[in-house]
Scaffold this motif. Structure first.
Motif, mmCIF file in Angstrom:
data_model
loop_
_atom_site.group_PDB
_atom_site.id
_atom_site.type_symbol
_atom_site.label_atom_id
_atom_site.label_comp_id
_atom_site.label_asym_id
_atom_site.label_seq_id
_atom_site.Cartn_x
_atom_site.Cartn_y
_atom_site.Cartn_z
ATOM 1 N N VAL A 13 0.845 -1.184 0.000
ATOM 2 C CA VAL A 13 0.000 0.000 0.000
ATOM 3 C C VAL A 13 0.885 1.241 0.000
ATOM 4 O O VAL A 13 1.946 1.261 0.625
ATOM 5 N N ALA A 14 0.472 2.262 -0.739
ATOM 6 C CA ALA A 14 1.215 3.523 -0.780
ATOM 7 C C ALA A 14 0.564 4.519 0.175
ATOM 8 O O ALA A 14 -0.656 4.664 0.205
ATOM 9 N N MET A 15 1.414 5.206 0.973
ATOM 10 C CA MET A 15 0.911 6.130 1.974
ATOM 11 C C MET A 15 1.783 7.374 2.040
ATOM 12 O O MET A 15 2.918 7.384 1.562
ATOM 13 N N ARG A 16 1.240 8.427 2.649
ATOM 14 C CA ARG A 16 1.995 9.657 2.862
ATOM 15 C C ARG A 16 1.755 10.154 4.278
ATOM 16 O O ARG A 16 0.600 10.309 4.705
ATOM 17 N N VAL A 74 -2.403 13.230 2.630
ATOM 18 C CA VAL A 74 -2.294 12.053 3.497
ATOM 19 C C VAL A 74 -3.361 11.014 3.131
ATOM 20 O O VAL A 74 -3.185 9.821 3.373
ATOM 21 N N PHE A 75 -4.454 11.483 2.515
ATOM 22 C CA PHE A 75 -5.542 10.587 2.123
ATOM 23 C C PHE A 75 -5.279 10.109 0.691
ATOM 24 O O PHE A 75 -5.841 10.623 -0.282
ATOM 25 N N GLY A 79 -11.763 11.750 6.542
ATOM 26 C CA GLY A 79 -11.020 10.674 5.900
ATOM 27 C C GLY A 79 -10.678 9.578 6.889
ATOM 28 O O GLY A 79 -10.098 9.848 7.933
ATOM 29 N N GLY A 80 -11.028 8.335 6.559
ATOM 30 C CA GLY A 80 -10.792 7.224 7.466
ATOM 31 C C GLY A 80 -9.655 6.323 7.023
ATOM 32 O O GLY A 80 -8.835 6.700 6.180
ATOM 33 N N MET A 121 -6.662 6.682 3.870
ATOM 34 C CA MET A 121 -5.242 6.923 4.110
ATOM 35 C C MET A 121 -4.344 5.914 3.400
ATOM 36 O O MET A 121 -3.135 5.908 3.587
ATOM 37 N N THR A 122 -4.936 5.069 2.568
ATOM 38 C CA THR A 122 -4.164 4.065 1.849
ATOM 39 C C THR A 122 -4.443 4.137 0.351
ATOM 40 O O THR A 122 -5.548 4.459 -0.075
#
Length: 294
Positions: A20-23, A80-81, A282-283, A287-288
Motif C-alpha cells: 500500500v502507498a501512503m503519505r 495524506v488521504f 477521511g478514514g 489513508m491508503t
C-alpha cells in the motif's frame, strides 16, 4: 532492470493487502487552514501524528508492506488521504482528476510514485471529467461500481469506462444523494464498505436503491450500520479497511457498528481517529492507496 520496480494489481476491496502507498501527515496538514480545507476544527499536531502511527502499526502487523510517497512541504493538506487521486488495476494505474479543486495537484504526486516504481499508467481522467477513487468500489474482479455525485461526474465516468473496457471490466454507475452538499465529502464508499467477498457494511438510508438491489441479487450479506453513529462520525464509522476477508481496521468509538461487524465474524482492530480522521473527513481506507492485493 529498474531496482525500484514492484509487483502491482488490484481488483478487489478485500483480498489480502500485500502493499500500500501512503503519505505521512506533514506540515501542510498539521498547519492547515481549516476553513479552506473544510476541516471541522483546528488539529492538534501531536495527536495527529500519534494516531497516524497507531494506524501504521496496525497495517504493518497485518502483513502489508508500506511504500511511502515523498514528503514535501507542498501545501497539499489532504495528500495524506492517498486513496482518491488514483486507482490501481490489474494492468496499471489510472490517474484521477479530483472533484475537490484543492486536491488536483495531488495527481502529480501519484504519477511520480508510479513512474519511480515502474508501474504502467494506463489512463488519466481529464477535464471536463472529474473522478475520485472514493467513488469506485470493486464488487468483484470484473465489476466496478461508480458513484456519480459532486466529486465524480458523468464525463469522468465515461472516460473511466473507456479505459477499463480494455480489461473487460464492467463499470456500473449509481447516482449519489445531495446529503450535506458540495462542500462535504460523500463518496460511494461513504455508504458501502466491503468486509469480505460477499459481506458489506452499508448505510442503507443513503444507498442508491439500484446498488442495494444489485448487491442483494449478487447474494451479498448487507450489515446495516446505525444512523446515530453514521451521523456522529460524519460517515467514518463505515470507512473501514479490509486487510483480508473479514479482517478489518476501523476508527474507534463506534461500538454499535463494531459489534455489528464482530457478530458477523470480523476480526476487528481499531485505532483512535478523533483527530486525524473525523475532523478531516477521511478514514483508514482513505489513508491508503492499495498497490497489490492477492
Amino acid at each position: 532492470m529498474n531496482k525500484n520496480k514492484i509487483e502491482f494489481g488490484v481488483s478487489s476491496m478485500v483480498t489480502p493487502l500485500v502493499s500500500v502507498a501512503m503519505r505521512k501527515p506533514g506540515n501542510e496538514m498539521l498547519n492547515a487552514d481549516i476553513k479552506k480545507w473544510h476541516y471541522a476544527n483546528e488539529l492538534i499536531p501531536t495527536k495527529v501524528i500519534s494516531q497516524y502511527q497507531s494506524f501504521v502499526d496496525l497495517l504493518e502487523k497485518s502483513g502489508a508492506e508500506i511504500l511511502w510517497f515523498n514528503d514535501n512541504d507542498d501545501g497539499l493538506s489532504d495528500s495524506v488521504f492517498t486513496y482518491d487521486p488514483s486507482l490501481v488495476t490489474p494492468k496499471g494505474a489510472i490517474l484521477m482528476n479530483p472533484g475537490k479543486i484543492l486536491r488536483k495537484n495531488e495527481v502529480s504526486l501519484h504519477k511520480s510514485f508510479y513512474d519511480a516504481h515502474d508501474i504502467s499508467i494506463i489512463g488519466s481522467i481529464i477535464a471536463p471529467g472529474s473522478a475520485e477513487a472514493g467513488d469506485l468500489l470493486w464488487l468483484n474482479d470484473c465489476t466496478l461500481a461508480v458513484g456519480r455525485g459532486y466529486r465524480t461526474n458523468q464525463a469522468g465516468i465515461d472516460q473511466l469506462t473507456k479505459i477499463l473496457n480494455n480489461q473487460k471490466i464492467k463499470v456500473v454507475q449509481f447516482d449519489l444523494p445531495v446529503y450535506h452538499g458540495r462542500a462535504a465529502c460523500l463518496h460511494l464508499m461513504s455508504v458501502v464498505s466491503l468486509l469480505a467477498e460477499k459481506v458489506a457494511l452499508v448505510y442503507a438510508p443513503l444507498m442508491p436503491v439500484a446498488l442495494y438491489q444489485l448487491m442483494q441479487k449478487m447474494k451479498f450479506t448487507l450489515l446495516e450500520a446505525p444512523t446515530d453513529e453514521f451521523e456522529s462520525s460524519g460517515g467514518l464509522n463505515l470507512n473501514v479497511l479490509a486487510t483480508a476477508p473479514m479482517k478489518v481496521i476501523a476508527v474507534d468509538g463506534f461500538p454499535k457498528t463494531h459489534k455489528l461487524m464482530r457478530d458477523a465474524g470480523c476480526d476487528l482492530k481499531v485505532f483512535d481517529g478523533d483527530e486525524i480522521c473525523i475532523p478531516c473527513e477521511g478514514g483508514p481506507t482513505c489513508m491508503t492507496r492499495p498497490i497489490l492485493r492477492k
